[in-house]
Motif scaffolding. Sequence first.
Motif, mmCIF file in Angstrom:
data_model
loop_
_atom_site.group_PDB
_atom_site.id
_atom_site.type_symbol
_atom_site.label_atom_id
_atom_site.label_comp_id
_atom_site.label_asym_id
_atom_site.label_seq_id
_atom_site.Cartn_x
_atom_site.Cartn_y
_atom_site.Cartn_z
ATOM 1 N N ASP A 1 0.902 -1.447 0.139
ATOM 2 C CA ASP A 1 0.284 -0.212 -0.085
ATOM 3 C C ASP A 1 1.283 1.432 0.259
ATOM 4 O OD1 ASP A 1 -2.782 -1.096 -0.111
ATOM 5 O OD2 ASP A 1 -1.618 -1.995 2.306
ATOM 6 N N TYR A 2 0.056 1.960 -0.543
ATOM 7 C CA TYR A 2 1.418 3.389 -1.018
ATOM 8 C C TYR A 2 0.156 4.833 -1.042
ATOM 9 C CZ TYR A 2 5.069 0.643 -3.134
ATOM 10 O OH TYR A 2 4.920 -0.747 -2.584
ATOM 11 N N LYS A 3 1.157 5.936 -0.613
ATOM 12 C CA LYS A 3 -0.109 6.889 -0.619
ATOM 13 C C LYS A 3 0.803 7.770 -1.781
ATOM 14 C CE LYS A 3 -0.935 8.799 3.200
ATOM 15 N NZ LYS A 3 -1.616 9.520 4.254
ATOM 16 N N ILE A 4 0.166 7.845 -2.833
ATOM 17 C CA ILE A 4 0.201 9.424 -3.823
ATOM 18 C C ILE A 4 -0.190 11.092 -3.351
ATOM 19 C CG2 ILE A 4 0.505 9.641 -5.909
ATOM 20 C CD1 ILE A 4 -0.097 7.312 -6.622
ATOM 21 N N PRO A 5 1.110 11.215 -2.591
ATOM 22 C CA PRO A 5 0.979 12.989 -2.479
ATOM 23 C C PRO A 5 0.189 14.128 -3.418
ATOM 24 C CG PRO A 5 2.632 12.736 -1.390
ATOM 25 C CD PRO A 5 2.659 11.590 -2.778
ATOM 26 N N ASP A 6 -1.512 14.084 -3.373
ATOM 27 C CA ASP A 6 -2.006 15.235 -5.025
ATOM 28 C C ASP A 6 -2.140 14.179 -5.840
ATOM 29 O OD1 ASP A 6 -2.212 16.706 -2.866
ATOM 30 O OD2 ASP A 6 -0.296 18.272 -3.733
ATOM 31 N N GLY A 7 -2.182 12.706 -5.801
ATOM 32 C CA GLY A 7 -2.370 11.956 -6.554
ATOM 33 C C GLY A 7 -4.456 11.821 -7.428
ATOM 34 N N CYS A 8 -4.748 12.258 -7.258
ATOM 35 C CA CYS A 8 -5.981 11.621 -7.311
ATOM 36 C C CYS A 8 -6.226 12.607 -8.840
ATOM 37 C CB CYS A 8 -6.990 12.292 -6.163
ATOM 38 S SG CYS A 8 -9.157 12.018 -6.969
ATOM 39 N N PRO A 9 -6.739 12.346 -9.499
ATOM 40 C CA PRO A 9 -7.305 12.945 -10.853
ATOM 41 C C PRO A 9 -8.198 14.394 -11.021
ATOM 42 C CG PRO A 9 -7.460 10.750 -11.986
ATOM 43 C CD PRO A 9 -6.713 11.231 -9.995
ATOM 44 N N ILE A 10 -8.819 13.878 -9.857
ATOM 45 C CA ILE A 10 -10.223 14.982 -10.189
ATOM 46 C C ILE A 10 -10.074 15.975 -9.041
ATOM 47 C CG2 ILE A 10 -12.661 13.914 -9.276
ATOM 48 C CD1 ILE A 10 -12.117 12.692 -12.107
ATOM 49 N N CYS A 11 -9.978 15.309 -8.181
ATOM 50 C CA CYS A 11 -9.152 16.309 -6.892
ATOM 51 C C CYS A 11 -7.980 16.463 -5.811
ATOM 52 C CB CYS A 11 -11.251 15.873 -5.211
ATOM 53 S SG CYS A 11 -10.053 14.386 -4.385
ATOM 54 N N SER A 12 -7.115 16.462 -6.823
ATOM 55 C CA SER A 12 -5.983 16.093 -6.060
ATOM 56 C C SER A 12 -5.662 16.672 -5.497
ATOM 57 C CB SER A 12 -5.479 18.120 -6.636
ATOM 58 O OG SER A 12 -5.846 18.087 -7.661
#
Length: 66
Positions: free
Chosen positions: A10-21
């Motif tokens: 499991d990882y977390k991409i900072p500001d990675g959502c392509p819709i809401c950032s």
Amino acid sequence: MTEVQQTTRDYKIPDGCPICSADLPVRVTASGPSAVCKHCGWFGRPVITVTHQGLRVSYEGGLAQA
């Protein structure tokens, strides 16, 4: 013969959502990566590519413009 690792990561991409950032949690399994944004509910299968500068995360098909 190449052995496939059965470990889930499991990882977390900072500001990675392509819709809401928002930060995007990504789970990588033997079948590939998948992501669900906890903020807006977007879900998809990001494409993770190793480059000489690190990891590159993209989304196939791009984003539809309304």
